[in-house]
Design a protein around this motif. Structure first.
Motif, PDB file in Angstrom:
ATOM      1  N   LEU A  86      -4.693  -1.514   7.977  1.00 23.71           N
ATOM      2  CA  LEU A  86      -3.433  -0.778   8.034  1.00 23.71           C
ATOM      3  C   LEU A  86      -3.410   0.407   7.072  1.00 23.71           C
ATOM      4  O   LEU A  86      -2.841   1.445   7.363  1.00 23.71           O
ATOM      5  CB  LEU A  86      -2.281  -1.742   7.717  1.00 23.71           C
ATOM      6  CG  LEU A  86      -0.875  -1.242   7.984  1.00 23.71           C
ATOM      7  CD1 LEU A  86      -0.695  -0.906   9.449  1.00 23.71           C
ATOM      8  CD2 LEU A  86       0.137  -2.285   7.566  1.00 23.71           C
ATOM      9  N   HIS A  87      -4.055   0.260   5.928  1.00 19.40           N
ATOM     10  CA  HIS A  87      -4.015   1.331   4.935  1.00 19.40           C
ATOM     11  C   HIS A  87      -5.126   2.341   5.162  1.00 19.40           C
ATOM     12  O   HIS A  87      -5.385   3.170   4.298  1.00 19.40           O
ATOM     13  CB  HIS A  87      -4.058   0.760   3.527  1.00 19.40           C
ATOM     14  CG  HIS A  87      -5.282  -0.060   3.230  1.00 19.40           C
ATOM     15  ND1 HIS A  87      -5.497  -1.295   3.780  1.00 19.40           N
ATOM     16  CD2 HIS A  87      -6.360   0.184   2.452  1.00 19.40           C
ATOM     17  CE1 HIS A  87      -6.647  -1.776   3.348  1.00 19.40           C
ATOM     18  NE2 HIS A  87      -7.204  -0.895   2.540  1.00 19.40           N
ATOM     19  N   ARG A  88      -5.782   2.261   6.324  1.00 12.49           N
ATOM     20  CA  ARG A  88      -6.807   3.213   6.698  1.00 12.49           C
ATOM     21  C   ARG A  88      -7.896   3.369   5.639  1.00 12.49           C
ATOM     22  O   ARG A  88      -8.097   4.451   5.089  1.00 12.49           O
ATOM     23  CB  ARG A  88      -6.130   4.551   6.859  1.00 12.49           C
ATOM     24  CG  ARG A  88      -6.409   5.268   7.988  1.00 12.49           C
ATOM     25  CD  ARG A  88      -6.510   5.764   9.148  1.00 12.49           C
ATOM     26  NE  ARG A  88      -5.678   5.342  10.224  1.00 12.49           N
ATOM     27  CZ  ARG A  88      -4.742   6.090  10.753  1.00 12.49           C
ATOM     28  NH1 ARG A  88      -4.463   7.270  10.287  1.00 12.49           N
ATOM     29  NH2 ARG A  88      -4.083   5.648  11.787  1.00 12.49           N
ATOM     30  N   TYR A 117       0.817  -1.213   0.000  1.00  9.37           N
ATOM     31  CA  TYR A 117       0.000   0.000   0.000  1.00  9.37           C
ATOM     32  C   TYR A 117       0.853   1.266   0.000  1.00  9.37           C
ATOM     33  O   TYR A 117       0.322   2.371   0.064  1.00  9.37           O
ATOM     34  CB  TYR A 117      -0.927   0.009   1.216  1.00  9.37           C
ATOM     35  CG  TYR A 117      -2.103  -0.929   1.066  1.00  9.37           C
ATOM     36  CD1 TYR A 117      -3.204  -0.578   0.285  1.00  9.37           C
ATOM     37  CD2 TYR A 117      -2.117  -2.166   1.695  1.00  9.37           C
ATOM     38  CE1 TYR A 117      -4.276  -1.439   0.140  1.00  9.37           C
ATOM     39  CE2 TYR A 117      -3.183  -3.034   1.551  1.00  9.37           C
ATOM     40  CZ  TYR A 117      -4.268  -2.662   0.769  1.00  9.37           C
ATOM     41  OH  TYR A 117      -5.326  -3.509   0.622  1.00  9.37           O
ATOM     42  N   GLY A 118       2.190   1.079  -0.020  1.00  6.50           N
ATOM     43  CA  GLY A 118       3.074   2.236  -0.076  1.00  6.50           C
ATOM     44  C   GLY A 118       3.043   3.107   1.167  1.00  6.50           C
ATOM     45  O   GLY A 118       3.117   4.336   1.084  1.00  6.50           O
ATOM     46  N   ILE A 119       2.924   2.472   2.340  1.00  2.00           N
ATOM     47  CA  ILE A 119       2.935   3.227   3.589  1.00  2.00           C
ATOM     48  C   ILE A 119       4.385   3.282   4.084  1.00  2.00           C
ATOM     49  O   ILE A 119       5.027   2.237   4.217  1.00  2.00           O
ATOM     50  CB  ILE A 119       2.051   2.537   4.656  1.00  2.00           C
ATOM     51  CG1 ILE A 119       0.645   2.294   4.097  1.00  2.00           C
ATOM     52  CG2 ILE A 119       1.992   3.353   5.934  1.00  2.00           C
ATOM     53  CD1 ILE A 119      -0.171   1.333   4.921  1.00  2.00           C
ATOM     54  N   PRO A 120       4.923   4.481   4.335  1.00  2.00           N
ATOM     55  CA  PRO A 120       6.317   4.575   4.801  1.00  2.00           C
ATOM     56  C   PRO A 120       6.497   3.836   6.135  1.00  2.00           C
ATOM     57  O   PRO A 120       5.558   3.783   6.935  1.00  2.00           O
ATOM     58  CB  PRO A 120       6.541   6.079   4.990  1.00  2.00           C
ATOM     59  CG  PRO A 120       5.395   6.751   4.336  1.00  2.00           C
ATOM     60  CD  PRO A 120       4.275   5.779   4.239  1.00  2.00           C
ATOM     61  N   PRO A 121       7.702   3.267   6.378  1.00  3.82           N
ATOM     62  CA  PRO A 121       7.920   2.443   7.570  1.00  3.82           C
ATOM     63  C   PRO A 121       7.537   3.143   8.884  1.00  3.82           C
ATOM     64  O   PRO A 121       6.884   2.529   9.731  1.00  3.82           O
ATOM     65  CB  PRO A 121       9.414   2.154   7.532  1.00  3.82           C
ATOM     66  CG  PRO A 121       9.785   2.277   6.105  1.00  3.82           C
ATOM     67  CD  PRO A 121       8.878   3.300   5.507  1.00  3.82           C
ATOM     68  N   ALA A 122       7.923   4.403   9.044  1.00  2.00           N
ATOM     69  CA  ALA A 122       7.640   5.088  10.315  1.00  2.00           C
ATOM     70  C   ALA A 122       6.134   5.209  10.527  1.00  2.00           C
ATOM     71  O   ALA A 122       5.617   4.941  11.618  1.00  2.00           O
ATOM     72  CB  ALA A 122       8.288   6.467  10.316  1.00  2.00           C
ATOM     73  N   GLU A 123       5.435   5.586   9.445  1.00  2.00           N
ATOM     74  CA  GLU A 123       3.988   5.737   9.530  1.00  2.00           C
ATOM     75  C   GLU A 123       3.323   4.386   9.811  1.00  2.00           C
ATOM     76  O   GLU A 123       2.383   4.298  10.599  1.00  2.00           O
ATOM     77  CB  GLU A 123       3.479   6.337   8.211  1.00  2.00           C
ATOM     78  CG  GLU A 123       1.963   6.422   8.059  1.00  2.00           C
ATOM     79  CD  GLU A 123       1.298   7.368   9.046  1.00  2.00           C
ATOM     80  OE1 GLU A 123       2.017   8.163   9.689  1.00  2.00           O
ATOM     81  OE2 GLU A 123       0.064   7.284   9.186  1.00  2.00           O
ATOM     82  N   SER A 124       3.834   3.334   9.169  1.00  2.00           N
ATOM     83  CA  SER A 124       3.200   2.040   9.380  1.00  2.00           C
ATOM     84  C   SER A 124       3.438   1.569  10.813  1.00  2.00           C
ATOM     85  O   SER A 124       2.546   0.974  11.414  1.00  2.00           O
ATOM     86  CB  SER A 124       3.679   1.030   8.343  1.00  2.00           C
ATOM     87  OG  SER A 124       4.784   0.303   8.793  1.00  2.00           O
TER      88      SER A 124
END
Lengths: 353, 262
Positions: free
Chosen positions: A198-200, A152-159
């Motif tokens: 996770l991808h809201r 989903y292309g979520i950056p590591p910190a955000e995930s």
């Protein structure tokens, strides 16, 4: 719309429109119009003879799984989707998520046509299925979550932040580091939910998310879903066999029966419509015959001095008054048949009055 | 593109951590691959023992073919088999739904989801055998030869992948497809020998129907510096056509997918 009434209207017609538009203007996030799906299935008799006959002369039958279903859901709504097994719930969910093409009608979810499966659409929805899982069996849920974050292309910190937040809401901790196969069913379902959210997503399609869970785990999943809906304003369409899920979560229900939309509205109204009578239990001083009660309501059962009557809602007070005045009543109580029973009976009989 | 690379990295890290829990597998796989290779060389030596040759190929040339075959086998166990064998399971259990709901190309997901380190001995032994036999055969590592060899190896991998993928994707109709991939594997065993070693009819079959010729013989020719222009072009064309076919076939199959059970 405070400003609109002040707008000078050039013609009477337009004036009508201004005055007659009290509905809040909100875009529906899920819209189905005349949705239908037919399947062709092999018509095969059981046994060897049937198999052979089928092999030589294939006969197919068309099944209308869903017929002319229309509804729309606004952002943030929590809607229950009810129906017996095979009523067409899952087929409808699959059309809404774009997994199957509708045979007729149109669907629009989050402004997209689901069956095109564009990235913009897929990033806004999620599907949780109680009897299917996406977590990798031999690995801890965290590994699957990492995969989803990348996809989903979520950056590591955000995930990491999101995982921590959702894990706290779901009361998950160390379980995320244990292989999925070593988790209990309840823990696995919660981890599935985490992976699915996770991808809201803005729209959640939940197909039996509490299937097979024990009462405690069901309650926890339920409170999580309510919490999630409140916190993120997500739209939820939920199917469940457990009426407790529906009564606790869904102010609005869609009832589908034999592929058709049978009811769309509040749960309360549905109860009234399906159960127009209330149940009155009487304890009498001495046993009486059934005909003695015929003028008060429908006799449901008589066991010695205990009598159960069904009385239409609108005549309830009047009839109870008469009962108390005419008969020697020791005890009397009035109750609504539980919604589980009503809908359970409905599905069991497979017919609607 | 960046998202695909980072996804691939995560995919492979996750699957390697899972696989490496079973260290004994590595040893078993190493012994099995070495045993297989020794067996193949022995069979090949029986042909050449009495001064005969296979389809006009020298002993060293035939060894290069065998090396390419071993390399392909290694790639099959590393990537093709572990990934494509799961398509059947996805269809049967309905978890293909989850793959289709991800905002990423589903063919990419299904083809690259896992990597198994157990095919690496095969890849290493294949490469070693190719290098040794090519050197023995007197091939010179001229830049043009290397380029042609690399291109033909890539083409051969793409063709192999497409064959596997199309067969695995047909599980959307026939859920029990797994035996068919075993049949494919046995047909591909023919790639152990130069295609000219087979009778004319089989040769045509292995060139035009199941392009076994492009899997091992054509790359081996390129490695030995004997490849002709038309064959190189044909190799490239077949590779591109196979990949395009596999992509088209997948989209076609998905249209029929209505997912198992409810």
């Amino acid at each position: 719309m405070p400003g609109s009434r002040l707008t000078p209207a050039p013609s009477g017609k337009a004036l009508d429109r201004v005055w007659l538009a009290p509905k809040p203007v909100r875009m529906a996030i899920v819209r189905a119009q005349g949705l239908g799906k037919t399947y062709r299935v092999a018509d095969k008799q059981p046994g060897l003879a049937g198999t052979l006959r089928h092999f030589v002369n294939r006969r197919e039958r068309t099944i209308e799984a869903v017929r002319d279903v229309s509804f729309s859901i606004e952002p943030g709504e929590f809607v229950g989707f009810l129906g017996a097994n095979g009523a067409g719930k899952t087929t409808t969910l699959k059309m809404l998520t774009g997994l199957i093409h509708p045979t007729s009608g149109t669907v629009e979810v989050a402004g997209c046509l689901p069956h095109r499966r564009q990235a913009a659409f897929l990033g806004q929805i999620t599907l949780v299925m109680g009897q299917k899982q996406q977590l990798i069996w031999d690995l801890p849920p965290l590994d699957s979550l990492r995969v989803n974050a990348a996809v989903y292309g979520i950056p590591p910190a955000e995930s990491r932040r999101r995982i921590a937040e959702l894990a706290e809401m779901l009361e998950l901790g160390d379980e995320l580091r244990r292989p999925v196969r070593k988790l209990s069913l309840g823990q696995r379902m919660k981890a599935e939910l985490l992976a699915a959210l996770l991808h809201r997503p803005a729209v959640l399609f939940l197909d039996e998310p509490t299937l097979g869970l024990d009462v405690n785990a069901q309650a926890r999943v339920r409170s999580f879903l309510a919490d999630y809906n409140r916190r993120f304003g997500a739209t939820v369409l939920l199917t469940s066999h457990y009426m407790a899920d529906i009564t606790a979560l869904c102010p609005r229900v869609l009832l589908i029966h034999e592929g058709r939309l049978f009811y769309d509205g509040g749960l309360e109204t549905l109860t009234q419509r399906l159960a127009p009578c209330r149940e009155v239990r009487l304890e009498l001083h001495e046993p009486m015959g059934a005909d003695a009660f015929a003028s008060y309501g429908e006799v449901e059962a008589i066991e010695g001095r205990e009598v159960r009557l069904l009385i239409p809602r609108e005549r309830l007070t009047e009839q109870v008054g008469r009962l108390l005045a005419d008969l020697a009543v020791v005890d009397l109580s009035v109750s609504d048949p539980p919604i589980e029973d009503i809908i359970g009976r409905l599905f069991h009989q497979g017919a609607l009055a | 593109m960046g998202r695909y690379l980072s996804t691939l990295r995560i995919f492979w890290i996750a699957s390697l951590t899972a696989e490496l829990e079973y260290q004994a597998n590595f040893l078993i796989e190493l012994v099995a691959t070495a045993g297989n290779l020794v067996g193949s060389i022995f069979v090949l030596s029986l042909f050449y023992g009495r001064g005969q040759s296979l389809g006009g190929w020298s002993w060293e040339g035939a060894m290069v073919v065998l090396g390419v075959y071993t390399l392909l086998e290694g790639v099959t166990s590393t990537l093709l088999q572990p990934n494509l064998s799961t398509i059947v399971a996805h269809v049967r259990t309905g978890s293909l739904d989850f793959v289709l709901l991800k905002p990423i190309d589903s063919q990419f997901w299904l083809s690259a989801r896992t990597v198994s380190p157990w095919g690496l001995p095969g890849i290493a032994m294949g490469a070693g055998l190719i290098g040794y036999a090519a050197w023995k055969a007197g091939a010179t590592p001229a830049p043009l030869t290397l380029l042609a060899a690399a291109l033909m190896l890539v083409a051969s991998l793409l063709i192999l992948y497409s064959l596997w993928f199309v067969l695995a994707a047909s599980s959307i109709w026939f859920v029990k497809i797994w035996n068919a991939t075993e049949v494919l594997r046995s047909v591909l065993v023919a790639g152990r020998f130069p295609v000219s070693a087979f009778p004319a009819g089989l040769r045509a079959f292995f060139t035009f129907i199941v392009p076994v010729a492009f899997l091992t013989t054509v790359p081996a020719e390129a490695i030995l510096g004997r490849a002709s222009g038309p064959w190189l072009l044909a190799g490239g064309a077949v590779a591109i056509a196979s990949v395009v076919l596999s992509r088209w076939f997948w989209q076609f199959a998905l249209r029929f997918y209505t997912s198992a059970s409810s």
